[in-house]
Design a protein around this motif. Structure first.
Motif, PDB file in Angstrom:
ATOM      1  N   LEU A  74       0.836  -1.194   0.000  1.00  0.00           N
ATOM      2  CA  LEU A  74       0.000   0.000   0.000  1.00  0.00           C
ATOM      3  C   LEU A  74       0.874   1.248   0.000  1.00  0.00           C
ATOM      4  CD1 LEU A  74      -2.731  -1.030   2.600  1.00  0.00           C
ATOM      5  CD2 LEU A  74      -2.808  -1.245   0.105  1.00  0.00           C
ATOM      6  N   VAL A  75       0.344   2.314  -0.549  1.00  0.00           N
ATOM      7  CA  VAL A  75       1.002   3.623  -0.531  1.00  0.00           C
ATOM      8  C   VAL A  75       0.188   4.484   0.417  1.00  0.00           C
ATOM      9  CG1 VAL A  75       1.847   5.557  -1.902  1.00  0.00           C
ATOM     10  CG2 VAL A  75       1.720   3.275  -2.929  1.00  0.00           C
ATOM     11  N   HIS A  76       0.575   4.483   1.682  1.00  0.00           N
ATOM     12  CA  HIS A  76      -0.221   5.087   2.742  1.00  0.00           C
ATOM     13  C   HIS A  76      -0.092   6.600   2.763  1.00  0.00           C
ATOM     14  CE1 HIS A  76      -1.755   1.604   4.788  1.00  0.00           C
ATOM     15  NE2 HIS A  76      -0.564   1.060   4.929  1.00  0.00           N
ATOM     16  N   GLY A  77      -1.190   7.243   3.100  1.00  0.00           N
ATOM     17  CA  GLY A  77      -1.171   8.683   3.288  1.00  0.00           C
ATOM     18  C   GLY A  77      -0.803   9.111   4.687  1.00  0.00           C
ATOM     19  N   GLY A  78      -0.539   8.167   5.597  1.00  0.00           N
ATOM     20  CA  GLY A  78      -0.082   8.514   6.943  1.00  0.00           C
ATOM     21  C   GLY A  78      -1.183   8.819   7.929  1.00  0.00           C
ATOM     22  N   LEU A  82      -1.714  10.463  12.595  1.00  0.00           N
ATOM     23  CA  LEU A  82      -2.384  11.619  13.187  1.00  0.00           C
ATOM     24  C   LEU A  82      -2.920  11.292  14.574  1.00  0.00           C
ATOM     25  CD1 LEU A  82      -4.415  13.130  10.200  1.00  0.00           C
ATOM     26  CD2 LEU A  82      -2.323  14.010  11.234  1.00  0.00           C
ATOM     27  N   ALA A  83      -3.363  10.032  14.768  1.00  0.00           N
ATOM     28  CA  ALA A  83      -3.951   9.639  16.043  1.00  0.00           C
ATOM     29  C   ALA A  83      -2.958   9.770  17.192  1.00  0.00           C
ATOM     30  CB  ALA A  83      -4.478   8.213  15.963  1.00  0.00           C
ATOM     31  N   SER A  84      -1.669   9.626  16.892  1.00  0.00           N
ATOM     32  CA  SER A  84      -0.644   9.744  17.929  1.00  0.00           C
ATOM     33  C   SER A  84       0.085  11.087  17.858  1.00  0.00           C
ATOM     34  CB  SER A  84       0.359   8.588  17.815  1.00  0.00           C
ATOM     35  OG  SER A  84       0.929   8.557  16.517  1.00  0.00           O
ATOM     36  N   GLY A  85      -0.496  12.033  17.123  1.00  0.00           N
ATOM     37  CA  GLY A  85       0.081  13.371  17.057  1.00  0.00           C
ATOM     38  C   GLY A  85       1.188  13.544  16.048  1.00  0.00           C
ATOM     39  N   GLY A  86       1.397  12.552  15.183  1.00  0.00           N
ATOM     40  CA  GLY A  86       2.470  12.631  14.202  1.00  0.00           C
ATOM     41  C   GLY A  86       2.076  13.388  12.955  1.00  0.00           C
ATOM     42  N   VAL A  87       1.808  14.681  13.117  1.00  0.00           N
ATOM     43  CA  VAL A  87       1.343  15.484  11.986  1.00  0.00           C
ATOM     44  C   VAL A  87       2.414  15.571  10.900  1.00  0.00           C
ATOM     45  CG1 VAL A  87       0.537  17.769  11.270  1.00  0.00           C
ATOM     46  CG2 VAL A  87      -0.189  16.816  13.471  1.00  0.00           C
ATOM     47  N   GLY A  88       3.672  15.708  11.312  1.00  0.00           N
ATOM     48  CA  GLY A  88       4.749  15.861  10.333  1.00  0.00           C
ATOM     49  C   GLY A  88       4.900  14.647   9.438  1.00  0.00           C
ATOM     50  N   GLU A 367       8.915   7.638  11.766  1.00  0.00           N
ATOM     51  CA  GLU A 367       9.813   8.615  11.178  1.00  0.00           C
ATOM     52  C   GLU A 367      11.187   7.992  10.970  1.00  0.00           C
ATOM     53  OE1 GLU A 367       9.325  12.963  12.317  1.00  0.00           O
ATOM     54  OE2 GLU A 367       8.613  11.944  14.114  1.00  0.00           O
ATOM     55  N   HIS A 368      11.828   8.367   9.882  1.00  0.00           N
ATOM     56  CA  HIS A 368      13.149   7.813   9.611  1.00  0.00           C
ATOM     57  C   HIS A 368      14.223   8.653  10.298  1.00  0.00           C
ATOM     58  CE1 HIS A 368      12.633  10.855   6.390  1.00  0.00           C
ATOM     59  NE2 HIS A 368      13.941  11.018   6.490  1.00  0.00           N
ATOM     60  N   ALA A 369      15.392   8.067  10.389  1.00  0.00           N
ATOM     61  CA  ALA A 369      16.527   8.758  10.995  1.00  0.00           C
ATOM     62  C   ALA A 369      17.741   8.571  10.110  1.00  0.00           C
ATOM     63  CB  ALA A 369      16.804   8.209  12.391  1.00  0.00           C
ATOM     64  N   VAL A 370      18.534   9.610   9.974  1.00  0.00           N
ATOM     65  CA  VAL A 370      19.814   9.555   9.256  1.00  0.00           C
ATOM     66  C   VAL A 370      20.901   9.859  10.270  1.00  0.00           C
ATOM     67  CG1 VAL A 370      21.220  10.511   7.408  1.00  0.00           C
ATOM     68  CG2 VAL A 370      18.748  10.249   7.077  1.00  0.00           C
ATOM     69  N   LEU A 371      21.795   8.899  10.476  1.00  0.00           N
ATOM     70  CA  LEU A 371      22.816   8.991  11.507  1.00  0.00           C
ATOM     71  C   LEU A 371      24.192   8.802  10.890  1.00  0.00           C
ATOM     72  CD1 LEU A 371      21.004   6.546  13.954  1.00  0.00           C
ATOM     73  CD2 LEU A 371      20.858   9.043  14.003  1.00  0.00           C
ATOM     74  N   THR A 372      25.174   9.547  11.374  1.00  0.00           N
ATOM     75  CA  THR A 372      26.554   9.391  10.915  1.00  0.00           C
ATOM     76  C   THR A 372      27.392   8.829  12.054  1.00  0.00           C
ATOM     77  OG1 THR A 372      26.310  11.268   9.399  1.00  0.00           O
ATOM     78  CG2 THR A 372      28.548  10.547   9.904  1.00  0.00           C
ATOM     79  N   SER A 373      27.997   7.671  11.807  1.00  0.00           N
ATOM     80  CA  SER A 373      28.760   6.975  12.846  1.00  0.00           C
ATOM     81  C   SER A 373      30.131   7.630  13.032  1.00  0.00           C
ATOM     82  CB  SER A 373      28.941   5.511  12.462  1.00  0.00           C
ATOM     83  OG  SER A 373      29.934   5.389  11.465  1.00  0.00           O
ATOM     84  N   PRO A 374      30.837   7.253  14.097  1.00  0.00           N
ATOM     85  CA  PRO A 374      32.200   7.789  14.294  1.00  0.00           C
ATOM     86  C   PRO A 374      33.138   7.456  13.137  1.00  0.00           C
ATOM     87  CG  PRO A 374      31.380   6.831  16.333  1.00  0.00           C
ATOM     88  CD  PRO A 374      30.375   6.492  15.278  1.00  0.00           C
TER      89      PRO A 374
END
Length: 516
Positions: A74-78, A82-88, A367-374
């Motif tokens: 599925l291609v979800h609209g998210g 909203l129910a948990s406050g994740g508007v972004g 939500e995704h995260a982009v992290l840079t390791s040492p």
């Protein structure tokens, strides 16, 4: 150029793979090395290559080998966020859904009606919550710029309309239904392959059956799993997009995977379902079980969300408890209950969620995260299939900034994938609708194979809606290297074991034909 001859810019096949692996041994410079060939990895490769960066992607197995072939398609609209406050993230999902539906992959996506039957077990308070959620979904659609011609607005429907959409729903006490629309993929693995081929068209080297070990922010040892040969490469930046295996590439990452399980049924078990039959989970205001029509005359029923601690398997499996949960929930709205004997297959996928201090994985943000390791490795984790493009953009932005790469701006919002077509151009394609849905503008090429060679016009198994030409196309153009690639990812025949066995001779014949 002609994809079938293996000379097309987007053609992925064994010959191109061997040539590009050989070039790595010659010490060709690499700007971005991507580890992982799921939806996120191929998205990163496309983003980087389309910015003019010399890009190499390596995948230990095959495209979409992991989580990317086990999604709900599925291609979800998210809406649920909203129910948990994740508007972004809800807005981001709606925007990315619009990009897929209208610009980058209109041939692989479509609008899907979803109907919640109003039966006595759905009380007034729950009905109000569902309706409010659907109205919020309409607002998301509008703020994302998606027209009602693409995704119609939600509404209440009469009982007769609910039964037309979901013929096996219980009639007794049915007061109609609540109807909304979301996006659906023809198939998730096909989307991954299309993105990989588009990345190749943009100049990326996209290599499957290549394992990356000893990964640092500027280097890795690559091992060809088919031959055992290794090559050491250096790169100006390395992006870890290995999904649920990301912590094996970068040990500084801590994941908390959750398992989502689906059941596979023959379409007949749901009487010609044409919508997503959506059933609220008792006790939840934002989670549903849903059954929806899928490829090869099947229906998928999902979705669970359970913690999956311990070692990550190559192929996760459904548990008895998850199977019972899905059956028990959907049976609350069906006229005739489904039984275990009706199940044709199951599949389960692990979501690569970042470990947090939260409670259940069902409540962890997507939500995704982009992290840079040492060591300088850029890792992208979390997120979901719908938002792969934005995840890739953020990861490449981070790699460009970290390694000070001379890159052009991101182009992927407006960059159509291989085969993209819609409107009048789609209507003009001289090919069966099922081929157009799978291959878009390349459907005529697949059909041409069958027309030139009658042996390629036959079904790969009796009653199967796949012809031998599709296997031939997958070998010549879509990077299929063995029978499992054909049966389990270029098509989804393998989700039903008896169908898989019936089609295995045709899969072997495709490679015999290619090598003759």
């Amino acid at each position: 150029m002609d994809c079938i001859t293996g000379r097309g810019d987007s053609a992925l096949n064994d010959g191109r793979r061997r040539r590009e692996l050989g070039a790595l041994g010659d010490g060709a410079g690499i700007d971005v090395l991507v580890v992982g060939g799921g939806i996120t990895g191929v998205g990163v490769a496309l983003d980087a290559a389309s910015r003019g960066l010399r890009t190499v992607l390596v995948e230990k197995h095959d495209f979409a080998f992991g989580t990317s072939r086990w999604s709900s398609k599925l291609v979800h609209g998210g809406l649920r966020y909203l129910a948990s406050g994740g508007v972004g993230i809800a807005h981001e999902s709606a925007v990315e859904r619009d990009i897929l539906l209208t610009r980058t992959a209109p041939h692989l996506t479509r609008a899907l009606p979803q109907v919640v039957p109003l039966l006595p077990n759905i009380g007034a308070a729950q009905k109000v919550l569902v309706r409010a959620g659907f109205v919020a979904g309409d607002v998301l659609r509008r703020t994302a710029g998606t027209s009602a011609a693409v995704l119609p607005r939600s509404r209440r429907v009469a009982a007769a309309e609910a039964v037309r959409l979901a013929p096996t729903v219980r009639r007794a006490g049915l007061r109609g239904g609540l109807l909304a629309w979301d996006g659906q993929l023809v198939d998730d693995a096909r989307l991954v392959v299309a993105i990989a081929r588009t990345a190749a068209r943009e100049g990326a080297s996209v290599l499957t059956r290549v394992e990356a070990v000893n990964v640092t922010g500027t280097s890795a040892t690559l091992r060809d799993t088919l031959t055992g040969e290794t090559v050491d490469v250096t790169a100006r930046s390395v992006v870890n997009a290995a999904g649920v295996w990301a912590d094996q590439v970068d040990p500084s990452i801590e994941l908390r995977p959750s398992r989502g399980t689906h059941l596979v049924f023959d379409a007949a078990a749901f009487g010609g379902l044409t919508a997503s039959l959506t059933v609220p989970i008792p006790g939840s205001t934002s989670r549903f079980v849903f059954a929806f029509p899928a490829a090869h005359n099947r229906v998928y029923l999902g979705l669970t969300d359970e913690e999956a601690p311990g070692p990550v398997p190559d192929v996760p499996h459904a548990t008895d408890a998850e199977i019972d949960f899905l059956l028990d929930t959907v049976n609350t709205v069906l006229r005739e209950p489904l039984r275990r004997a009706d199940i044709r297959g199951t599949f389960a996928g692990l979501r690569p969620l970042l470990r947090t201090g939260g409670d259940s994985t069902a409540d962890i943000s997507r939500e995704h995260a982009v992290l840079t390791s040492p060591t300088g490795v850029v890792t992208v984790v979390g997120g979901k299939l719908t938002t792969y493009r934005k995840m890739a953009q953020d990861a490449v932005d981070a790699a460009v900034a970290h390694a000070q790469l001379p890159a052009a701006p991101c182009r992927t919002r407006e960059l159509p994938l291989v085969g993209a077509v819609h409107g009048a151009a789609r209507d003009a394609i001289a090919a069966p609708p099922r081929l157009i849905e799978r291959y878009g503008s390349e459907a005529a090429t697949v059909l041409g194979l069958a027309q030139r060679d009658p042996a390629l016009s036959v079904e790969v198994a009796p009653g199967m809606d796949v012809i031998a030409a599709e296997f031939a196309f997958a070998v010549a153009c879509e990077g299929a290297l063995d029978e499992s690639d054909l049966l389990d990812r270029r098509t989804r025949i393998g989700l039903v074991e008896s169908d898989r066995k019936a089609a295995e001779p045709a899969a072997r014949a495709a490679f015999d034909r290619a090598s003759s």
